[in-house]
Design an enzyme around this catalytic site. Structure first.
Site: not given
Ligand code: CAA
Length: 259
Positions: A67, A110, A113, A133
């Site tokens: 992200a 992300g 993910e 993260e």
């Protein structure tokens, strides 16, 4: 390729709808608008009769390095709650057509993910996976702790999530995260071959197989078997079932209509 988007490019070739993550200058870091574009493009392809399979890939030297940290840095909990950004991610689970992820380079946070939302993952040899993260003082928020654990089990998921260590495609293959590894220069070609093979199959078989496999993650074995059986019976109402079986008996190529 279509450039109506800001952060992605899309195109359709040989019944495969391709989505190219296209922010190479930041290793395809996923900001809110980019995720929203990805999901919208998936939904468009899901509705498009000419598309049988969706392919997701990244431009430049990464699939996606997570992200967008710049976008998240100054956010607070209330802003995140109001933004409700993960509702876009939830829509990916409702896509009925198969999604092939063709990943290379960095597949982090992300980005990992997003890869885990795909139905089939092909990785080039140079791919590095990881969940950094924890080192940023956060944790995965788009399904990472859940999907990775279901896929590779408690202790291995804990190791990768808690240490943040990166691991190579070979490990991802060993753990069943990716379905195959291909030499870097063959990623596009092998992905096209796989997309073409799936696109040639009858649409309803593909759709109900995907639905049944997804149910395996959510239902008990007994419920899942019931669901599978219903889908099996439904296919016997399709023209493609009659055509597929007749073509086999008549030793000719089936002409599937997608109904
Ligand atoms: N967000 C924003 N920008 C990013 C980014 C990210 N996740 N990842 C890379 N970039 C940017 C870098 O800031 C850099 O930009 P500048 O040229 O303007 O400095 C550019 O992409 C190229 O990156 P590097 O120069 O760092 O490339 P490198 O080869 O030296 O390192 C890397 C590559 C190891 C992937 C490193 O970029 C990195 O560690 N990136 C961050 C990875 C990360 O922590 N991802 C998790 C994000 S949190 C998340 O994903 C939460 C969630 O679950 C939703």
């Amino acid at each position: 390729m279509n450039n109506q988007w800001m952060y992605i490019q899309t195109g359709i070739e040989k019944n495969a709808g391709t989505i190219l993550l296209n922010r190479p200058e930041v290793l395809n870091a996923l900001n809110t608008k980019m995720v929203s574009e990805i999901v919208q493009a998936m939904e468009n392809f899901d509705q498009d009769q000419s598309v049988k399979v969706i392919v997701l890939q990244g431009a430049g030297r990464a699939f996606a390095a997570g992200a967008d940290i710049d976008e998240m840095l100054d956010k607070n909990s209330i802003e995140l709650e109001l933004l409700n950004q993960f509702s876009d991610w939830d829509r990916i689970a409702r896509i009925k057509k198969p999604i092939i992820g063709a990943v290379h380079g960095f597949v982090l946070g992300g980005g990992f993910e997003l890869a885990l939302c795909c139905d089939i993952l092909l990785a080039s040899q140079n791919t590095e996976f990881g969940f950094p993260e924890a080192g940023l003082g956060i944790m995965p928020g788009a399904g990472g702790t859940q999907r990775l654990t279901k896929l590779i089990g408690h202790t291995r998921a804990m190791k990768w999530l808690l240490t943040g260590e990166r691991f190579w495609a070979a490990d991802a293959l060993r753990y069943g995260i990716v379905s195959s590894i291909v030499p870097d220069e063959l990623l596009v070609e092998e992905t096209e071959k796989m997309a073409e093979a799936i696109a040639k199959k009858p649409l309803l078989s593909v759709r109900l197989i995907k639905e049944s496999v997804h149910k395996a993650n959510e239902l008990s074995l007994t419920e899942g078997m019931q669901q599978e059986r219903k889908n099996f019976y439904i296919l016997f109402s399709s023209e493609d079932q009659k055509e597929g079986m007749r073509a086999y008996k008549e030793e000719r190529k089936a002409d599937f209509k997608g109904r």
